[in-house]
Scaffold this motif. Structure first.
Motif, PDB file in Angstrom:
ATOM      1  N   CYS A 201       0.881  -1.722  -0.025  1.00 22.17           N
ATOM      2  CA  CYS A 201      -0.279   0.300   0.152  1.00 22.17           C
ATOM      3  C   CYS A 201       0.983   1.258   0.155  1.00 22.17           C
ATOM      4  N   TYR A 202       1.884   0.881   0.644  1.00 21.44           N
ATOM      5  CA  TYR A 202       2.910   2.253   0.735  1.00 21.44           C
ATOM      6  C   TYR A 202       3.507   2.856  -0.586  1.00 21.44           C
ATOM      7  N   MET A 205       1.474   4.126  -3.295  1.00 20.82           N
ATOM      8  CA  MET A 205       1.194   5.632  -2.890  1.00 20.82           C
ATOM      9  C   MET A 205       2.956   6.087  -2.684  1.00 20.82           C
ATOM     10  N   TRP A 208       2.825   6.438  -6.564  1.00 20.34           N
ATOM     11  CA  TRP A 208       1.527   7.787  -7.030  1.00 20.34           C
ATOM     12  C   TRP A 208       2.501   8.538  -7.051  1.00 20.34           C
ATOM     13  N   THR A 227       7.996  11.261   1.761  1.00 22.03           N
ATOM     14  CA  THR A 227       6.332  10.782   1.577  1.00 22.03           C
ATOM     15  C   THR A 227       5.440  11.764   1.453  1.00 22.03           C
ATOM     16  N   LEU A 231       2.437  13.830  -0.167  1.00 22.60           N
ATOM     17  CA  LEU A 231       0.931  13.432   0.367  1.00 22.60           C
ATOM     18  C   LEU A 231      -0.064  14.444   0.344  1.00 22.60           C
ATOM     19  N   VAL A 256      -7.257  12.705   3.284  1.00 21.94           N
ATOM     20  CA  VAL A 256      -7.016  11.208   2.527  1.00 21.94           C
ATOM     21  C   VAL A 256      -8.666  11.127   2.287  1.00 21.94           C
ATOM     22  N   LEU A 285      -5.860   3.860  -4.724  1.00 24.05           N
ATOM     23  CA  LEU A 285      -4.310   3.298  -4.925  1.00 24.05           C
ATOM     24  C   LEU A 285      -3.869   1.897  -5.748  1.00 24.05           C
ATOM     25  N   TRP A 290      -0.935   3.273 -11.280  1.00 24.44           N
ATOM     26  CA  TRP A 290      -0.146   3.393 -10.206  1.00 24.44           C
ATOM     27  C   TRP A 290       0.399   1.994 -10.273  1.00 24.44           C
TER      28      TRP A 290
END
Length: 291
Positions: A201-202, A205, A208, A227, A231, A256, A285, A290
């Motif tokens: 997931c990270y 992120m 992206w 990071t 964001l 978010v 995501l 991505w």
């Protein structure tokens, strides 16, 4: 605390398709350019097909675990209006199964390596049996309205999706997608199902943010100040007005959640990331852009 959703669902006795011929599977083996035409190549060995989640923008109303807890063999339910076009999750050969028990009208896509994908509760078939399709080709129309032809035991409009492995066991398609990324691509994150952020997931992120918001650090799945600063820049378009300092607080996370609300999150915009907030963010995501 996030509010649980009550899902329109299907019964425990939905049946997998049978009787798919070897010839039908081979016809779905290789894509030719243009129009979803597929050429059969007898004797060729095939790798795992490229399968993606074409329904990432829709709300999951019943997870795999919830299906199993309710006595079903398993599946993922997505809320969508009756008549929505259903893209093939991967190349293969189509077989239609009218009135497939509690699953109602069902379309099966037989992939070249022996795996199958199934969509249940259709309102309409659009292709003939044996039609070879490319990934993304429309193979049916969603249904599920109570009592409507093809709905089976559905209690409301939705799509049910599951896969079947070569041994005949029903499997979670989102797990398959996560475990079989295209060559050179990031895998999909299981956070879309689990609601818990993981390393993938990270990484997604970070990728992206590298593509869109100036992140220049490593794609290592370990978010830090760089990071989170990227964001926060990305969240300017979702209502964040605070400093770009890489320190994520309630205002940052509220933005978010605002983004996640476009991908199935329906909870409060309170700046507290719970499982449903993460699921919505992960659906964003997990978009192919991505990978």
């Amino acid at each position: 605390m996030m509010r649980p959703r009550v899902s329109p669902c299907c019964g425990a006795d939905e049946q997998p398709a049978g009787g798919l011929s070897r010839r039908g599977v081979l016809r779905g083996a290789a894509l030719a350019a243009g129009g979803g035409v597929v050429l059969g190549l007898p004797g060729t060995a095939y790798a795992a097909p490229v399968i993606d989640n074409p329904f990432a923008g829709y709300t999951i109303t019943q997870t795999w675990a919830q299906h199993r807890a309710n006595g079903s063999l398993g599946g993922i339910d997505f809320a969508m209006a009756v008549g929505t076009g259903l893209p093939a999750c991967g190349a293969g050969t189509v077989t239609n199964i009218p009135n497939n028990g509690t699953g109602g009208h069902t379309v099966t896509i037989a992939h070249a390596d022996g795996y199958k994908s199934q969509y249940l509760h259709l309102s309409a078939f659009v292709l003939a049996n044996g039609t070879p399709v490319a990934r993304g080709a429309i193979v049916g129309r969603s249904g599920g309205a109570v009592g409507a032809p093809g709905s089976g035991s559905s209690t409301g409009p939705h799509l049910h999706w599951h896969m079947i492995d070569p041994g005949g066991t029903r499997i979670n398609p989102l797990e398959y997608v996560a475990q079989h990324p295209p060559a050179g691509a990031l895998p999909k994150t299981a956070t879309e199902t689990t609601g818990t952020p993981d390393t993938v997931c990270y990484k997604r992120m970070q990728h992206w943010l590298r593509l869109t918001n100036g992140y220049t650090g490593p794609i290592d799945g370990v978010p830090g100040t760089a990071t989170y600063s990227a964001l926060q820049r990305a969240m300017r378009g979702y209502g964040y007005t605070g400093p770009i300092d890489g320190a994520m607080g309630p205002n940052s996370w509220r933005a978010v959640q605002n983004l996640a609300s476009g991908y199935g999150y329906t909870g409060p915009l309170d700046g507290v990331m719970g499982p449903n907030s993460w699921r919505g963010f992960a659906r964003f995501l997990n978009q192919n852009a991505w990978d």
